[in-house]
Scaffold this active site. Structure first.
Site, PDB file in Angstrom:
ATOM      1  N   CYS A  96     -25.809  13.489  14.271  1.00 30.13           N
ATOM      2  CA  CYS A  96     -25.083  13.951  15.444  1.00 30.13           C
ATOM      3  C   CYS A  96     -24.776  15.430  15.300  1.00 30.13           C
ATOM      4  CB  CYS A  96     -23.795  13.146  15.631  1.00 30.13           C
ATOM      5  SG  CYS A  96     -22.693  13.195  14.234  1.00 30.13           S
ATOM      6  N   LEU A 283      -2.255 -16.730  14.763  1.00 27.37           N
ATOM      7  CA  LEU A 283      -1.232 -16.147  13.903  1.00 27.37           C
ATOM      8  C   LEU A 283      -0.709 -17.220  12.964  1.00 27.37           C
ATOM      9  CD1 LEU A 283       0.747 -14.115  16.605  1.00 27.37           C
ATOM     10  CD2 LEU A 283      -1.193 -13.368  15.207  1.00 27.37           C
ATOM     11  N   ALA A 284      -0.972 -17.047  11.680  1.00 26.25           N
ATOM     12  CA  ALA A 284      -0.590 -18.053  10.685  1.00 26.25           C
ATOM     13  C   ALA A 284       0.591 -17.592   9.851  1.00 26.25           C
ATOM     14  CB  ALA A 284      -1.777 -18.385   9.782  1.00 26.25           C
ATOM     15  N   GLY A 285       1.393 -16.688  10.395  1.00 24.23           N
ATOM     16  CA  GLY A 285       2.572 -16.237   9.663  1.00 24.23           C
ATOM     17  C   GLY A 285       3.716 -17.228   9.810  1.00 24.23           C
ATOM     18  N   LYS A 295       3.288 -25.856   8.140  1.00 25.93           N
ATOM     19  CA  LYS A 295       2.917 -26.750   9.239  1.00 25.93           C
ATOM     20  C   LYS A 295       1.460 -26.594   9.649  1.00 25.93           C
ATOM     21  CE  LYS A 295       5.372 -23.476  12.216  1.00 25.93           C
ATOM     22  NZ  LYS A 295       6.541 -23.319  13.090  1.00 25.93           N
ATOM     23  N   ASP A 340      -1.697  -8.804   7.526  1.00 31.28           N
ATOM     24  CA  ASP A 340      -0.831  -7.895   8.267  1.00 31.28           C
ATOM     25  C   ASP A 340      -0.971  -6.492   7.692  1.00 31.28           C
ATOM     26  OD1 ASP A 340       0.263  -9.829   9.948  1.00 31.28           O
ATOM     27  OD2 ASP A 340       1.901 -10.296   8.559  1.00 31.28           O
ATOM     28  N   ASP A 369       0.855 -23.359  15.494  1.00 33.01           N
ATOM     29  CA  ASP A 369       1.527 -24.665  15.622  1.00 33.01           C
ATOM     30  C   ASP A 369       1.630 -25.102  17.080  1.00 33.01           C
ATOM     31  OD1 ASP A 369       3.297 -22.770  16.490  1.00 33.01           O
ATOM     32  OD2 ASP A 369       5.031 -23.537  15.379  1.00 33.01           O
TER      33      ASP A 369
END
EC number: 2.7.7.77
Length: 487
Positions: A96, A283-285, A295, A340, A369
């Site tokens: 470029c 989101l598994a936090g 859970k 995160d 969940d």
């Protein structure tokens, strides 16, 4: 800063923004004007040293007698051991801004040929780190970046510049001046891999090159000859290999769930097409304190709770990402797992990470969940995605930010909010465009608003299992409605 204009949703709006700088540096070597390097105005000595190294004019620090850069006048004065060739024939390359090189011939192979092999997980890890560090592109665009890492995907060196070929020159120069060995490493780049990039990588002994875009045919041929594994289109947990696939340890990485091993988790033939331009993000936090255990891993529908959610999203989206700081717990899921970037900042940090890592301009987020996802409602929401803002549904309980669509245009607003220490999802809404889907419109797809139900306690979980055994799965009447809101 200057006034620029952004075009979003059919509107042209002025704003103050930064513009990338372009800096011409005239290079004098042994009293002879050799070239003018057009580059970004930072760490120019690395650029000069790497340029001369990759042209074959120097090979070690001892080859430099003088290396001086005057930024006021844009002149680099270098004196090296030995003399330059009497006649130099410059070659204009496809880089470029048009890169310049004097020696495009294939370099001699390293004295000790490497046999390093790399997992796809390592490639994805280094590419994700490259994206995280490329702040120049996020702020004003127009900047290329490159990074070198080890076989595990750990970053060793990083550089950015307006020219992709300059990024590799900078890395080569920094490695030379700091005594860092690059042979056997992997190189990831934001730009196209063309001939001069492949030749420079071969000269450094690089074993693998990966790009978010494509290589040229001559670059493929050069990597074939040099024994370099060449990968393109690294995005969304996928890539294409153009040369020396034997350097990849595919069989060892499939179980880790980083690359998608196939399309087995996609919708069957005849099912609706995946929603274009949107990534599904789980989101598994969360600490699951009220449940007493994770859970997401509870038994459900013949598997784990989170597997059912992943299957639903995989039928709707071509790319599914799991945001988790404990990827080893979810190795069974065939999707990319990302951490995160602002640890300890709750669901807002999870949304930020999903957006940052998404290969698409927007994401649909869902908590891990929520058992009663409604495909028609999700398609309706994702089909109206605003890449510059938020599209959020309403329920009788209010806004539902964990069942909403976020565009990459939100990233700066989310980051600014997180840096203040604020964790509430809605706290950044006054910094971006927010469009709401009212409860009446939601009810056309989900009259009971079961989509927003979540499971937080053992009692709710056992009611859910009881409803499943009683034939109420997917309807939610046996589960006490509880909003997913975590505002």
């Amino acid at each position: 800063m200057k006034t620029i204009h952004t075009y979003t949703n059919g509107r042209l709006e002025p704003k103050e923004g930064a513009v990338v700088r372009e800096f011409p540096l005239v290079l004098h070597v042994n009293g002879r004007e050799l070239a003018t390097l057009v580059a970004s105005p930072h760490e120019l000595r690395f650029l000069v040293a790497g340029f001369l190294r990759l042209q074959g004019f120097v090979a070690s620090v001892a080859d430099f007698h003088v290396l001086s850069v005057c930024e006021d006048f844009g002149i680099a004065s270098v004196r090296i051991r030995g003399e330059l060739p009497e006649r130099l024939k410059p070659v204009l390359t496809s880089g470029c801004g048009t890169g310049i090189t004097f020696n495009l011939d294939m370099p001699e192979p390293p004295l000790q040929a490497t046999t390093d092999r790399f997992t796809p997980a390592a490639v994805f890890r280094l590419m994700e780190e490259l994206a995280r560090r490329a702040e120049g592109y996020r702020s004003h665009g127009g900047i290329h970046s490159a990074a070198v890492g080890d076989a595990f995907g750990n970053l060793v060196l990083f550089a950015e510049d307006i020219g992709r070929h300059n990024t590799l020159d900078r890395i080569a120069g920094e490695a030379l001046l700091k005594g860092i060995e690059l042979a056997g490493k992997m190189l990831v780049t934001s730009g196209r891999v063309s001939t001069e990039m492949a030749a420079k990588a071969a000269r450094l002994g690089i074993s693998l090159i990966a790009s978010r875009t494509s290589p040229t045919d001559l670059a493929v041929r050069m990597c074939d000859d040099a024994g370099i594994c060449l990968i393109g289109y690294v995005r969304g947990g996928k890539f294409t290999v153009y040369a020396h696939q034997e350097r990849l340890l595919i069989e060892q990485s499939v179980g880790a769930g980083c690359p998608r091993p196939g399309r087995g988790d996609r919708a069957p033939t005849g099912a609706p097409h995946p929603i274009p331009g949107v990534t599904g993000v789980i989101l598994a936090g969360g600490a699951s304190t009220r449940m007493g255990s994770n859970k997401a891993l509870l038994p459900y529908r013949g598997g784990r709770f989170i597997e059912a959610i992943h299957r639903q999203l995989a039928e709707l989206f071509d790319e599914v990402i799991l945001v988790t700081n404990n990827p080893e717990q979810y190795a069974f899921l065939p999707c990319r797992k990302v951490p995160d970037l602002f640890p300890g900042m709750g669901a807002l940090a999870g949304i930020h990470s999903g957006l940052s890592h998404s290969a698409n301009p927007a994401i649909f987020t869902v908590a891990c969940d929520m058992p009663y996802l409604n495909a028609d409602l999700i398609r309706h929401l994702a089909g109206r995605a605003d890449r510059g803002g938020v599209l959020i549904p309403e329920s009788p309980g209010g806004l539902e930010p964990l069942h909403a669509v976020y565009g990459k245009g939100c990233l700066a607003a989310i980051e600014a909010t997180l840096l203040t220490g604020e964790r509430r999802i809605v706290s950044f809404f006054d910094r971006t465009n927010v469009n709401k889907v009212n409860a009446e419109e939601v009810a056309r797809f989900d009259p009971a608003f079961a989509s927003f139900s979540n499971v937080n306690t053992p009692e709710e979980y056992f009611r859910l299992r009881g409803g499943e055994q009683g034939g109420a799965v997917g309807q939610g009447p046996e589960v006490e409605w509880a909003s997913s809101r975590k505002l």
